[in-house]
Design an enzyme around this catalytic site. Structure first.
Site, PDB file in Angstrom:
ATOM      1  N   GLY A 180       0.658  -1.146  -0.005  1.00 52.75           N
ATOM      2  CA  GLY A 180       0.049  -0.072  -0.065  1.00 52.75           C
ATOM      3  C   GLY A 180       0.911   1.180   0.071  1.00 52.75           C
ATOM      4  O   GLY A 180       0.432   2.299   0.562  1.00 52.75           O
ATOM      5  N   GLY A 222      -0.447   4.756  -1.404  1.00 48.81           N
ATOM      6  CA  GLY A 222      -1.427   5.732  -0.587  1.00 48.81           C
ATOM      7  C   GLY A 222      -1.056   6.745   0.355  1.00 48.81           C
ATOM      8  O   GLY A 222       0.276   6.880   0.174  1.00 48.81           O
ATOM      9  N   ASP A 243       2.488  -1.998  -4.240  1.00 50.93           N
ATOM     10  CA  ASP A 243       0.996  -1.408  -4.291  1.00 50.93           C
ATOM     11  C   ASP A 243       0.194  -2.184  -5.404  1.00 50.93           C
ATOM     12  O   ASP A 243       0.919  -3.020  -6.120  1.00 50.93           O
ATOM     13  CB  ASP A 243       0.840   0.028  -4.408  1.00 50.93           C
ATOM     14  CG  ASP A 243      -0.527   0.600  -3.658  1.00 50.93           C
ATOM     15  OD1 ASP A 243      -0.414   1.221  -2.768  1.00 50.93           O
ATOM     16  OD2 ASP A 243      -1.550   0.004  -4.336  1.00 50.93           O
ATOM     17  N   ILE A 244      -1.078  -2.085  -5.640  1.00 51.93           N
ATOM     18  CA  ILE A 244      -1.753  -2.762  -6.740  1.00 51.93           C
ATOM     19  C   ILE A 244      -1.693  -1.671  -7.929  1.00 51.93           C
ATOM     20  O   ILE A 244      -1.855  -2.095  -9.237  1.00 51.93           O
ATOM     21  CB  ILE A 244      -3.281  -2.667  -6.421  1.00 51.93           C
ATOM     22  CG1 ILE A 244      -4.327  -3.791  -7.183  1.00 51.93           C
ATOM     23  CG2 ILE A 244      -3.888  -1.208  -6.134  1.00 51.93           C
ATOM     24  CD1 ILE A 244      -4.255  -5.008  -6.503  1.00 51.93           C
ATOM     25  N   ARG A 245      -1.123  -0.690  -7.777  1.00 57.90           N
ATOM     26  CA  ARG A 245      -0.916   0.352  -8.764  1.00 57.90           C
ATOM     27  C   ARG A 245       0.349   1.186  -8.683  1.00 57.90           C
ATOM     28  O   ARG A 245       0.804   1.177  -7.412  1.00 57.90           O
ATOM     29  CB  ARG A 245      -2.096   1.509  -9.073  1.00 57.90           C
ATOM     30  CG  ARG A 245      -2.136   2.233  -7.821  1.00 57.90           C
ATOM     31  CD  ARG A 245      -3.249   3.293  -8.000  1.00 57.90           C
ATOM     32  NE  ARG A 245      -3.208   4.519  -7.118  1.00 57.90           N
ATOM     33  CZ  ARG A 245      -3.513   4.245  -5.668  1.00 57.90           C
ATOM     34  NH1 ARG A 245      -3.455   2.843  -5.094  1.00 57.90           N
ATOM     35  NH2 ARG A 245      -3.314   5.011  -4.984  1.00 57.90           N
ATOM     36  N   TYR A 290     -15.558   0.261   7.931  1.00 54.15           N
ATOM     37  CA  TYR A 290     -14.002   0.264   8.104  1.00 54.15           C
ATOM     38  C   TYR A 290     -13.969   0.133   9.656  1.00 54.15           C
ATOM     39  O   TYR A 290     -12.756  -0.656   9.984  1.00 54.15           O
ATOM     40  CB  TYR A 290     -14.037   1.901   7.956  1.00 54.15           C
ATOM     41  CG  TYR A 290     -12.466   2.196   8.112  1.00 54.15           C
ATOM     42  CD1 TYR A 290     -12.307   3.313   8.941  1.00 54.15           C
ATOM     43  CD2 TYR A 290     -11.307   1.819   7.429  1.00 54.15           C
ATOM     44  CE1 TYR A 290     -10.938   3.658   9.164  1.00 54.15           C
ATOM     45  CE2 TYR A 290      -9.926   2.143   7.432  1.00 54.15           C
ATOM     46  CZ  TYR A 290      -9.878   3.075   8.287  1.00 54.15           C
ATOM     47  OH  TYR A 290      -8.524   3.596   8.866  1.00 54.15           O
ATOM     48  N   ILE A 309      -5.179  11.853   9.509  1.00 53.02           N
ATOM     49  CA  ILE A 309      -4.011  12.242   8.971  1.00 53.02           C
ATOM     50  C   ILE A 309      -3.896  13.324   7.983  1.00 53.02           C
ATOM     51  O   ILE A 309      -4.786  13.153   6.939  1.00 53.02           O
ATOM     52  CB  ILE A 309      -3.082  10.908   8.341  1.00 53.02           C
ATOM     53  CG1 ILE A 309      -3.160   9.701   9.664  1.00 53.02           C
ATOM     54  CG2 ILE A 309      -1.646  11.531   8.322  1.00 53.02           C
ATOM     55  CD1 ILE A 309      -2.551   9.963  10.980  1.00 53.02           C
TER      56      ILE A 309
HETATM   57  C1  VAH Z   1     -10.716   7.965   7.385  1.00 55.69           C
HETATM   58  N1  VAH Z   1      -8.647   8.849   7.448  1.00 55.69           N
HETATM   59  O1  VAH Z   1     -11.288   8.833   7.621  1.00 55.69           O
HETATM   60  C2  VAH Z   1      -9.248   7.702   7.982  1.00 55.69           C
HETATM   61  C3  VAH Z   1      -9.106   7.810   9.564  1.00 55.69           C
HETATM   62  C4  VAH Z   1     -10.004   8.390  11.730  1.00 55.69           C
HETATM   63  C5  VAH Z   1      -9.850   8.578  10.218  1.00 55.69           C
HETATM   64  O2  VAH Z   1      -9.311   6.388   9.849  1.00 55.69           O
HETATM   65  O3  VAH Z   1     -11.374   6.797   7.145  1.00 55.69           O
END
Ligand code: VAH
Length: 320
Positions: A9, A12, A35-37, A143, A173
């Protein structure tokens, strides 16, 4: 045996900058990007690159054996907003890539793993302020569910097979070198680019949405510091809370206006508002500070200054 690192990754948002920082420490030839690309020119020209599907254990093993890899950093993942649009794909990528790498360590092909978790493991029932390391974890996003499950897989492989896997619950981030993709906190990256290009930004979260955030430099430093810490000091084998700053769209806009007075922000909340509202507003990372002396460097003011200075420089060199 020399450490050789494989970054899954690497193209990214975090993988890109982590790869460059690790190449400065270990040397370009000992940090294999994948990475995949393909990645950007810096990435492709500064050291080895391999196209790998991070969910394919055999593909990863081939590259591990080709370069005698000792450590794997698994940054490949589908983030919160995109994961809500593609739940099954998100679960497959986020979990099966982790299980593939955990098995390689269990089978002694590699010695150490870094895998990022997220504050998304916390949900609407978690205390919103100064969320502690151990708290209610009832994520309401795909997620967050995948990251919570991943944390406990890490803990299981450490306890049952002695796998040295380490993890951090990243907040949002913020970076200027590489743009994120598909995150709910991405507004806090996009806003800087829009402020410079158009002096205005339409934010997809409401003005008082407070979220835990961190400058990329701090996130990269925390990751490397955690991986270089002696194993016996790592007391949390699910993942460590990690914190630096926490701000609202209104507060970041006011900070930008100190540098670009004409900057205007509009608010048009969309489906990502519900995701943001399910997360904590601030995080306690006292355990990380206690166990391995974590200390962030950037606050909202110094981060904003650093980003705008670098973006202005980048724009002026591009115009030359
Ligand atoms: C998101 N940047 O927005 C990530 C992160 C806490 C947010 O895990 O999905």
């Amino acid at each position: 045996m020399k450490d050789v690192l494989l970054i899954l990754g690497a193209s990214g948002q975090i993988g890109n900058e982590l790869t460059q920082s690790l190449r400065k420490i270990y040397g370009n030839e000992r940090v294999i990007a994948s990475d995949i690309r393909e990645g950007n020119a810096d990435m492709m020209n500064s050291g080895p690159f391999e196209l790998i599907n991070a969910t394919d254990k055999n593909q990863i093993l081939q590259i591990v054996q080709k370069y005698k890899v000792t450590q794997v950093y698994l940054l490949a993942a589908m983030l919160s907003a995109t994961a809500e649009q593609h739940p099954q794909k998100a679960w497959n990528l986020n979990i099966n890539s982790l299980l593939a790498v955990l098995d390689l360590a269990k089978e002694k092909h590699i010695k150490q793993i870094y895998w990022p978790s997220s504050i998304a493991v916390f949900g609407p029932t978690t205390p919103k302020q100064n969320t502690p390391q151990k708290s209610v974890m009832e994520p309401s996003t795909v997620y967050g569910i995948s990251k919570l499950a991943g944390e406990f897989w890490c803990n299981y492989y450490h306890d049952k097979y002695g796998v040295d896997v380490r993890s951090l619950r990243y907040p949002g981030i913020i970076s200027w070198k590489s743009k994120p993709g598909g995150g709910t906190t991405d507004y806090a990256v996009d806003i800087y680019f829009s402020a410079l290009e158009e002096s205005k930004y339409t934010c997809f979260l409401s003005e008082n949405t407070r979220l835990p955030m961190m400058y990329m430099d701090d996130a990269v430093n925390a990751t490397i510091q955690l991986m270089q810490t002696a194993s016996h000091k790592i007391k949390e084998r699910t993942a460590y809370n990690l914190s630096a700053i926490s701000f609202t769209p209104k507060e970041i806009a006011l900070e930008i206006k100190k540098h670009i007075p004409e900057f205007e922000i509009l608010y048009k909340p969309d489906f990502r508002q519900k995701i943001a509202d399910s997360w904590p507003q601030s995080i306690s990372d006292s355990k990380a500070r206690e166990d391995w002396n974590w200390q962030h460097q950037f606050d909202l003011s110094s981060m904003t200054k650093d980003i705008l200075t670098n973006l202005k420089e980048q724009r002026s060199t591009l115009k030359l």
